[in-house]
Write a protein that holds these residues in place. Structure first.
Motif, mmCIF file in Angstrom:
data_model
loop_
_atom_site.group_PDB
_atom_site.id
_atom_site.type_symbol
_atom_site.label_atom_id
_atom_site.label_comp_id
_atom_site.label_asym_id
_atom_site.label_seq_id
_atom_site.Cartn_x
_atom_site.Cartn_y
_atom_site.Cartn_z
ATOM 1 N N ASP A 197 0.815 -1.219 0.000
ATOM 2 C CA ASP A 197 0.000 0.000 0.000
ATOM 3 C C ASP A 197 0.849 1.270 0.000
ATOM 4 O O ASP A 197 0.312 2.376 0.018
ATOM 5 N N GLY A 198 2.170 1.104 0.021
ATOM 6 C CA GLY A 198 3.043 2.270 -0.004
ATOM 7 C C GLY A 198 3.856 2.418 1.266
ATOM 8 O O GLY A 198 4.240 1.429 1.899
ATOM 9 N N ALA A 199 4.088 3.653 1.649
ATOM 10 C CA ALA A 199 4.861 3.965 2.863
ATOM 11 C C ALA A 199 4.087 4.988 3.669
ATOM 12 O O ALA A 199 3.587 5.975 3.129
ATOM 13 N N ARG A 200 3.983 4.771 4.958
ATOM 14 C CA ARG A 200 3.268 5.695 5.827
ATOM 15 C C ARG A 200 3.904 5.619 7.218
ATOM 16 O O ARG A 200 4.386 4.557 7.638
ATOM 17 N N TYR A 201 3.894 6.742 7.898
ATOM 18 C CA TYR A 201 4.511 6.771 9.223
ATOM 19 C C TYR A 201 3.431 6.937 10.289
ATOM 20 O O TYR A 201 2.327 7.435 10.037
ATOM 21 N N THR A 202 3.774 6.519 11.489
ATOM 22 C CA THR A 202 2.931 6.753 12.663
ATOM 23 C C THR A 202 3.856 7.058 13.832
ATOM 24 O O THR A 202 5.031 6.676 13.832
ATOM 25 N N ARG A 203 3.333 7.750 14.803
ATOM 26 C CA ARG A 203 4.065 7.920 16.057
ATOM 27 C C ARG A 203 3.846 6.669 16.903
ATOM 28 O O ARG A 203 2.748 6.109 16.921
ATOM 29 N N ILE A 204 4.888 6.232 17.575
ATOM 30 C CA ILE A 204 4.780 5.058 18.425
ATOM 31 C C ILE A 204 5.316 5.401 19.807
ATOM 32 O O ILE A 204 6.106 6.338 19.961
ATOM 33 N N PRO A 205 4.882 4.675 20.828
ATOM 34 C CA PRO A 205 5.366 4.970 22.181
ATOM 35 C C PRO A 205 6.861 4.708 22.286
ATOM 36 O O PRO A 205 7.377 3.726 21.760
ATOM 37 N N ALA A 206 7.551 5.583 22.932
ATOM 38 C CA ALA A 206 8.983 5.357 23.188
ATOM 39 C C ALA A 206 9.120 4.286 24.269
ATOM 40 O O ALA A 206 8.318 4.231 25.206
ATOM 41 N N PRO A 207 10.105 3.417 24.191
ATOM 42 C CA PRO A 207 11.147 3.351 23.160
ATOM 43 C C PRO A 207 10.739 2.596 21.927
ATOM 44 O O PRO A 207 11.573 2.287 21.078
ATOM 45 N N GLY A 208 9.484 2.252 21.749
ATOM 46 C CA GLY A 208 9.032 1.546 20.554
ATOM 47 C C GLY A 208 9.166 0.045 20.705
ATOM 48 O O GLY A 208 9.666 -0.482 21.696
ATOM 49 N N THR A 209 8.710 -0.675 19.689
ATOM 50 C CA THR A 209 8.785 -2.127 19.689
ATOM 51 C C THR A 209 10.194 -2.562 19.347
ATOM 52 O O THR A 209 10.751 -2.137 18.342
ATOM 53 N N ALA A 210 10.781 -3.413 20.160
ATOM 54 C CA ALA A 210 12.156 -3.861 19.913
ATOM 55 C C ALA A 210 12.211 -4.795 18.716
ATOM 56 O O ALA A 210 11.292 -5.565 18.457
ATOM 57 N N VAL A 211 13.291 -4.708 17.967
ATOM 58 C CA VAL A 211 13.469 -5.579 16.813
ATOM 59 C C VAL A 211 13.484 -7.033 17.264
ATOM 60 O O VAL A 211 14.130 -7.381 18.248
ATOM 61 N N GLY A 212 12.744 -7.874 16.516
ATOM 62 C CA GLY A 212 12.768 -9.304 16.796
ATOM 63 C C GLY A 212 11.753 -9.760 17.825
ATOM 64 O O GLY A 212 11.723 -10.926 18.156
ATOM 65 N N GLN A 213 10.899 -8.895 18.316
ATOM 66 C CA GLN A 213 9.909 -9.271 19.322
ATOM 67 C C GLN A 213 8.508 -9.153 18.741
ATOM 68 O O GLN A 213 8.017 -8.059 18.498
ATOM 69 N N GLY A 214 7.881 -10.302 18.497
ATOM 70 C CA GLY A 214 6.501 -10.299 18.070
ATOM 71 C C GLY A 214 6.341 -10.072 16.582
ATOM 72 O O GLY A 214 7.274 -9.710 15.869
ATOM 73 N N PRO A 215 5.120 -10.320 16.072
ATOM 74 C CA PRO A 215 4.864 -10.229 14.633
ATOM 75 C C PRO A 215 4.958 -8.811 14.092
ATOM 76 O O PRO A 215 5.114 -8.626 12.897
ATOM 77 N N ASP A 216 4.849 -7.823 14.947
ATOM 78 C CA ASP A 216 4.873 -6.439 14.485
ATOM 79 C C ASP A 216 6.237 -5.792 14.645
ATOM 80 O O ASP A 216 6.375 -4.582 14.544
ATOM 81 N N ALA A 217 7.271 -6.598 14.898
ATOM 82 C CA ALA A 217 8.601 -6.037 15.091
ATOM 83 C C ALA A 217 9.093 -5.375 13.812
ATOM 84 O O ALA A 217 8.805 -5.825 12.705
ATOM 85 N N ALA A 218 9.843 -4.295 13.971
ATOM 86 C CA ALA A 218 10.416 -3.607 12.820
ATOM 87 C C ALA A 218 11.576 -4.402 12.257
ATOM 88 O O ALA A 218 12.253 -5.152 12.966
ATOM 89 N N GLY A 219 11.832 -4.222 10.963
ATOM 90 C CA GLY A 219 12.973 -4.869 10.345
ATOM 91 C C GLY A 219 14.280 -4.251 10.787
ATOM 92 O O GLY A 219 15.314 -4.912 10.831
ATOM 93 N N VAL A 220 14.249 -2.968 11.122
ATOM 94 C CA VAL A 220 15.435 -2.260 11.574
ATOM 95 C C VAL A 220 14.992 -1.088 12.433
ATOM 96 O O VAL A 220 13.927 -0.500 12.213
ATOM 97 N N SER A 221 15.787 -0.764 13.431
ATOM 98 C CA SER A 221 15.506 0.407 14.251
ATOM 99 C C SER A 221 16.779 1.206 14.411
ATOM 100 O O SER A 221 17.883 0.652 14.433
#
Length: 261
Positions: A197-221
């Motif tokens: 669907d493209g690229a879109r940003y959102t604000r997330i709670p600090a410190p954010g989701t850690a890489v490698g934790q759960g299905p919604d983990a980011a590919g890189v932080s």
């Protein structure tokens, strides 16, 4: 989402960063020195870009939603004498700030970021103009050997402004869906999601989701001060200047991506 900076504050900061840019130019021994962070430019080229660009955007703002305007015919050219450049730059900034102030933040305006998350308004133009002059002020300061971090209030808005204006798009991401997390040590975090669907940003709670934790983990932080994050996304400082977790190669894919609007 909108900026946390009010329109009057944006105008004030444009003027402040412009003053800092002029101070750097005035302290240079010559306008012919190369700009390390823009190696294809001399300091004169950078100053010319800033001055002519502010005049062109002033004309664009005055024109409203009409197509973009070039530098007004008869506008004074950038002087070659270093001593004359600061006054020419100041006049350029004044044209832009006056045009923005007269138009107000909600007036429609032509922009090049039609498919992004930023509105096509004079307020969004002011927001982007602040970031452009802030990053180029850093360029000028590096050139004269006196680089300074971006001011906190400029940089904190700069991460979000970059993601919403320069990256967000409705064009499909051509690779495996993933997410990029940006964590400012000042306590603010953002996520850029890229997929079909493209690229879109959102604000997330600090410190954010850690890489490698759960299905919604980011590919890189990436984590650093807001100033470091802004300078990183604009390719002013290298990746090893920040803390990066995950697949750093994703940033290469993001930088190489040219969405089809």
């Amino acid at each position: 989402m909108t900026t946390t900076l009010t329109f009057p504050v944006l105008l004030r900061l444009i003027d402040e960063r412009s003053r800092a840019f002029r101070a750097a130019v005035a302290s240079a021994p010559s306008l012919d020195v190369q700009v390390p962070t823009c190696p294809e430019w001399t300091l004169f080229d950078l100053a010319q870009h800033i001055g002519e660009g502010r005049r062109a955007w002033a004309a664009t703002v005055a024109a409203g939603p009409a197509p973009a305007k070039s530098v007004p015919e008869g506008a004074p050219a950038a002087p070659r004498e270093r001593e004359a450049v600061p006054a020419w730059l100041a006049a350029s900034t004044l044209e832009l700030v006056d045009a923005l102030r007269e138009a107000g933040p909600d007036r429609g305006c032509w922009t090049w970021w039609g498919a992004s998350q930023s509105p096509q308004t004079c307020g969004a133009v002011a927001r982007h103009q602040l970031q452009q002059i802030a990053v180029h002020t850093y360029d000028a300061q590096v050139t004269v050997g006196a680089p300074e971090p971006l001011p906190d209030e400029v940089a904190l808005d700069g991460v979000e402004e970059f993601l919403s204006t320069c990256v967000a798009t409705t064009s499909a991401w051509p690779h495996k869906p993933t997410a990029f997390d940006f964590h400012a040590t000042e306590g603010h975090s953002w996520r850029l999601t890229v997929d079909g669907d493209g690229a879109r940003y959102t604000r997330i709670p600090a410190p954010g989701t850690a890489v490698g934790q759960g299905p919604d983990a980011a590919g890189v932080s990436v984590r650093g001060t807001a100033s470091e994050l802004v300078l990183f996304v604009y390719d002013r400082i290298p990746a090893d200047s920040l803390q990066i977790d995950g697949d750093v190669g994703l940033f290469d894919l993001l930088r190489a991506w040219e969405p089809e609007e």
